[in-house]
Motif scaffolding. Structure first.
Motif, mmCIF file in Angstrom:
data_model
loop_
_atom_site.group_PDB
_atom_site.id
_atom_site.type_symbol
_atom_site.label_atom_id
_atom_site.label_comp_id
_atom_site.label_asym_id
_atom_site.label_seq_id
_atom_site.Cartn_x
_atom_site.Cartn_y
_atom_site.Cartn_z
ATOM 1 N N ASN A 63 21.040 -13.405 10.883
ATOM 2 C CA ASN A 63 19.683 -13.810 11.252
ATOM 3 C C ASN A 63 18.649 -12.920 10.568
ATOM 4 O O ASN A 63 17.659 -13.405 9.997
ATOM 5 C CB ASN A 63 19.538 -13.728 12.767
ATOM 6 N N LEU A 96 16.245 -24.693 19.729
ATOM 7 C CA LEU A 96 14.784 -24.760 19.801
ATOM 8 C C LEU A 96 14.285 -24.511 21.221
ATOM 9 O O LEU A 96 13.299 -23.790 21.426
ATOM 10 C CB LEU A 96 14.309 -26.123 19.302
ATOM 11 N N SER A 117 14.748 -20.836 22.065
ATOM 12 C CA SER A 117 13.784 -20.007 21.336
ATOM 13 C C SER A 117 12.390 -20.139 21.917
ATOM 14 O O SER A 117 11.614 -19.169 21.934
ATOM 15 C CB SER A 117 13.774 -20.416 19.856
ATOM 16 N N GLN A 118 12.046 -21.340 22.388
ATOM 17 C CA GLN A 118 10.741 -21.529 23.018
ATOM 18 C C GLN A 118 10.675 -20.831 24.370
ATOM 19 O O GLN A 118 9.650 -20.241 24.730
ATOM 20 C CB GLN A 118 10.457 -23.016 23.184
ATOM 21 N N ALA A 119 11.784 -20.887 25.112
ATOM 22 C CA ALA A 119 11.810 -20.248 26.427
ATOM 23 C C ALA A 119 11.863 -18.727 26.309
ATOM 24 O O ALA A 119 11.261 -18.011 27.115
ATOM 25 C CB ALA A 119 13.007 -20.761 27.225
ATOM 26 N N LEU A 120 12.583 -18.238 25.286
ATOM 27 C CA LEU A 120 12.735 -16.792 25.077
ATOM 28 C C LEU A 120 12.401 -16.473 23.622
ATOM 29 O O LEU A 120 13.307 -16.381 22.778
ATOM 30 C CB LEU A 120 14.164 -16.341 25.407
ATOM 31 N N PRO A 121 11.144 -16.336 23.277
ATOM 32 C CA PRO A 121 10.753 -16.091 21.877
ATOM 33 C C PRO A 121 11.388 -14.838 21.278
ATOM 34 O O PRO A 121 11.515 -14.736 20.054
ATOM 35 C CB PRO A 121 9.222 -15.952 21.955
ATOM 36 N N GLY A 122 11.802 -13.903 22.120
ATOM 37 C CA GLY A 122 12.442 -12.699 21.616
ATOM 38 C C GLY A 122 13.763 -12.953 20.925
ATOM 39 O O GLY A 122 14.268 -12.089 20.197
ATOM 40 N N ILE A 133 14.206 -15.160 18.574
ATOM 41 C CA ILE A 133 13.978 -15.616 17.200
ATOM 42 C C ILE A 133 14.289 -14.546 16.159
ATOM 43 O O ILE A 133 15.021 -14.815 15.196
ATOM 44 C CB ILE A 133 12.532 -16.136 17.051
ATOM 45 N N SER A 186 18.200 -16.620 16.888
ATOM 46 C CA SER A 186 17.976 -18.068 16.870
ATOM 47 C C SER A 186 18.468 -18.736 15.592
ATOM 48 O O SER A 186 19.310 -19.645 15.623
ATOM 49 C CB SER A 186 16.483 -18.364 17.071
#
Length: 231
Positions: free
Chosen positions: A24, A167, A170-175, A177, A181
């Protein structure tokens, strides 16, 4: 014995998680190195090549291998990614434009753009794993990915579900990314596509073998059935 087996599985799991996190990070760094638009394609190509090697059990230094594959596939990776990115941007603009209007025709156009975007995502899920596995002329990858996505709808649905799950997470837990992710999406889709392609290759090989057997039996059949009465 059970404790040893559990320890081995736990080590393999955490080793894979760490590998995904490193993948990543490399994907993000090398994508930014290509100013985003010109970096996404070769970074994704390099990542999927390394995912396939890992799935096959081949060990290789991640950073050095990623760097080599990124440079080697810079042109071809962009040749695959740029049409997909341009098509995605066009569909997003069309959906945004037509969805603002309330008339029936505009809503139908917006729905059509949305369906086309889903199909484009399905093609993208197959595209780079196919690039990592097969040697084809560059335009053939998009064509074959589209055909495979349409002919193997169950596998396509699974890949779309994985994409939607990544997706959503990642939206629920932006950390997630910067750490997991993209790497998780690349690894899971690459692993699944490798299974799908292997099953398809075995099916094609089996069908070819059956056809050859029928042809061989067909050449021998007249001698066996020569004395049979005519219908």
């Amino acid at each position: 014995m059970l404790a040893g087996s559990f320890s081995a599985k736990a080590y393999s799991f955490f080793d894979t998680v760490l590998w995904i996190a490193c993948l990543n990070l490399l994907w993000l760094v090398f994508s930014l190195a290509g100013l985003g638009v010109l970096g996404v394609g070769p970074a994704t190509a390099a990542a999927q090549i390394l995912v396939r090697r890992r799935v096959r059990g081949e060990a290789a230094p991640l950073l050095r291998s990623f760097t080599v594959e990124y440079g080697r596939n810079f042109g071809r990776g962009n040749g695959l990614a740029l049409p997909v990115l341009l098509a995605g941007a066009a569909l997003a603009l069309n959906w945004n434009y037509f969805s603002r209007s309330g008339d029936l025709l505009s809503q139908l156009m917006a729905a059509g753009a949305f369906v086309a975007a889903i199909f484009l995502v399905a093609v993208a899920c197959h595209l780079f794993p196919m690039f990592a596995r097969y040697e084809l002329p560059l335009p053939q990858y998009l064509l074959m990915s589209s055909r495979f996505a349409l002919r193997h709808l169950a596998g396509t649905a699974i890949l779309l579900f994985v994409t939607a799950a990544v997706l959503f997470a990642s939206q629920a837990l932006p950390g997630l990314i910067p750490f997991f992710s993209v790497g998780a999406w690349l690894y899971v889709t690459g692993w699944l596509c490798d299974r799908f392609f292997t099953a398809n290759d075995e099916s094609v090989t089996g069908a070819a073998g059956d056809a050859a057997a029928r042809d061989a039996a067909g050449t021998a059949r007249p001698a066996v059935m020569a004395g049979a009465p005519a219908a």
